[in-house]
Design a protein around this motif. Structure first.
Motif, PDB file in Angstrom:
ATOM      1  N   GLY A   1       0.882  -1.038   0.015  1.00  0.00           N
ATOM      2  CA  GLY A   1       0.121  -0.240  -0.008  1.00  0.00           C
ATOM      3  C   GLY A   1       0.894   1.275  -0.100  1.00  0.00           C
ATOM      4  O   GLY A   1       1.754   1.202   0.820  1.00  0.00           O
ATOM      5  N   VAL A   2       0.787   2.198  -0.792  1.00  0.00           N
ATOM      6  CA  VAL A   2       1.341   3.358  -1.006  1.00  0.00           C
ATOM      7  C   VAL A   2       0.691   4.770  -0.783  1.00  0.00           C
ATOM      8  O   VAL A   2      -0.462   4.725  -1.345  1.00  0.00           O
ATOM      9  N   ASP A   3       0.865   5.544   0.093  1.00  0.00           N
ATOM     10  CA  ASP A   3       0.456   6.921   0.155  1.00  0.00           C
ATOM     11  C   ASP A   3       1.548   8.121   0.294  1.00  0.00           C
ATOM     12  O   ASP A   3       2.439   7.620   0.948  1.00  0.00           O
TER      13      ASP A   3
ATOM     14  N   ASP B   1      -2.938   5.106  -3.219  1.00  0.00           N
ATOM     15  CA  ASP B   1      -4.292   6.189  -2.751  1.00  0.00           C
ATOM     16  C   ASP B   1      -4.355   7.193  -3.980  1.00  0.00           C
ATOM     17  O   ASP B   1      -3.378   7.714  -4.281  1.00  0.00           O
ATOM     18  N   GLY B   2      -5.592   7.494  -4.302  1.00  0.00           N
ATOM     19  CA  GLY B   2      -5.868   8.541  -5.411  1.00  0.00           C
ATOM     20  C   GLY B   2      -6.183   7.942  -6.720  1.00  0.00           C
ATOM     21  O   GLY B   2      -6.607   6.799  -6.878  1.00  0.00           O
ATOM     22  N   ASN B   3      -6.275   8.817  -7.859  1.00  0.00           N
ATOM     23  CA  ASN B   3      -6.827   8.100  -9.271  1.00  0.00           C
ATOM     24  C   ASN B   3      -5.580   7.970 -10.173  1.00  0.00           C
ATOM     25  O   ASN B   3      -5.905   7.893 -10.901  1.00  0.00           O
TER      26      ASN B   3
ATOM     27  N   ILE C   1      -2.708   0.822   2.657  1.00  0.00           N
ATOM     28  CA  ILE C   1      -2.656   2.300   2.130  1.00  0.00           C
ATOM     29  C   ILE C   1      -2.658   3.167   3.395  1.00  0.00           C
ATOM     30  O   ILE C   1      -1.921   3.996   3.497  1.00  0.00           O
ATOM     31  N   ALA C   2      -3.652   2.687   4.399  1.00  0.00           N
ATOM     32  CA  ALA C   2      -3.753   3.641   5.537  1.00  0.00           C
ATOM     33  C   ALA C   2      -2.630   3.605   6.529  1.00  0.00           C
ATOM     34  O   ALA C   2      -2.119   4.589   6.872  1.00  0.00           O
TER      35      ALA C   2
ATOM     36  N   GLY D   1      -8.461   5.345  -1.080  1.00  0.00           N
ATOM     37  CA  GLY D   1      -7.741   4.103  -0.723  1.00  0.00           C
ATOM     38  C   GLY D   1      -7.219   4.083   1.034  1.00  0.00           C
ATOM     39  O   GLY D   1      -7.237   3.070   1.707  1.00  0.00           O
ATOM     40  N   ASP D   2      -7.081   5.291   1.470  1.00  0.00           N
ATOM     41  CA  ASP D   2      -6.564   5.355   2.928  1.00  0.00           C
ATOM     42  C   ASP D   2      -7.744   4.872   3.821  1.00  0.00           C
ATOM     43  O   ASP D   2      -7.390   4.799   4.909  1.00  0.00           O
TER      44      ASP D   2
END
Length: 209
Positions: A16-18, A114-116, A138-139, A131-132
Motif C-alpha cells: 500500500g502506498v500513500d 491512494d488516489g486516481n 494504504i492507511a 484508498g486510505d
C-alpha cells in the motif's frame, strides 16, 4: 474502517502506498509503502485508519509498532522542495512514491496507491480513490508518511523558527504567513507555491527596478 479485502484479492506481497505534503508552502513531499506479509494483529487493525482522522499521539504509536509486526515491510521516499519546484508537485509526489517502493526489501507483487493517478512502478498496480479509508496497507502507509514528514518539519523548525513549522507542518497558516513577512523566504520554501511565488515575483521585480 480499512481492511485487507483488496490485498487478499490480489494475493502475494501487496504494497500500500500513500504520500503526504502536496499542499504545504514548505518542506518535502513524503511517501511510504507498507506490506503486511503475514496479516495484521486484530488490535492494530482496529486502530489503523486514514492518517488525517487520527490524533498525533495515536499516529506516533501506530508508526512505532508497525516495524515490530511480523511480516511487515516498510519503504519511505521523499522529493525535496527543489524537486517540487523543478518537476511540479504532481510529478514530485510520484517520484516520492517510486522511491518508497524502491526502498522495500523486495519488489512487491502488486501495488495499491491512494488516489486516481499513479506512476509506473514496473509491476502490477492499481490506483484506489479513497484508498486510505479502504485498504489497511494504504492507511498504514499514510500514517508512516505523515509521522515522518511531521518529524522532518519539526527538525526544520528548530533551525528556521520563524514560520511555526512544528505546528503547521509547512501549511500556509497565519503564523506561517507572518513568518514570511518577518523573515522572508527560506531555502526550504517551495518557490512555485502560492504566497511564496508571489513574494519571489516581488523580489525579482524590485531587483529589476
Amino acid at each position: 474502517m480499512p481492511g485487507l479485502l483488496l490485498e487478499q484479492k490480489h494475493g502475494g506481497r501487496v504494497a500500500g502506498v500513500d504520500e503526504v505534503g502536496r499542499g504545504p508552502l514548505a518542506g518535502p513531499v513524503v511517501a511510504a509503502a507498507v506490506v503486511f506479509g503475514a496479516g495484521v494483529p486484530h488490535d492494530l487493525a482496529a486502530i489503523i485508519d486514514d492518517s488525517k482522522k487520527l490524533k498525533p499521539a495515536l499516529r506516533e504509536a501506530i508508526a512505532a509498532r508497525l516495524p515490530k509486526v511480523a511480516g511487515v515491510e516498510i519503504g519511505v521516499g521523499a522529493a525535496s522542495c527543489n524537486e517540487i519546484d523543478r518537476l511540479n508537485i504532481y510529478h514530485a509526489a510520484h517520484l516520492a512514491m517510486l522511491r518508497a517502493v524502491a526502498r522495500l526489501p523486495r519488489v512487491p507483487d502488486h501495488v495499491l496507491v491512494d488516489g486516481n493517478k499513479m506512476p509506473d512502478f514496473g509491476c502490477s498496480a492499481q490506483a484506489v480513490v479513497g484508498g486510505d479509508g479502504i485498504s489497511l496497507s494504504i492507511a498504514a502507509a499514510s500514517i508512516v508518511a505523515k509521522v515522518l514528514r511531521d518529524r522532518i518539519m519539526t527538525r526544520l523548525d528548530a533551525r528556521w523558527p520563524h514560520y511555526g513549522w512544528a505546528r503547521n507542518a509547512g501549511y500556509g497558516t497565519d503564523a506561517h504567513q507572518q513568518g514570511l513577512e518577518r523573515a522572508g523566504i527560506s531555502p526550504h520554501h517551495r518557490k512555485t507555491f502560492g504566497s511564496v511565488r508571489l513574494r519571489m515575483s516581488m523580489i525579482l521585480t524590485e531587483e529589476q527596478v
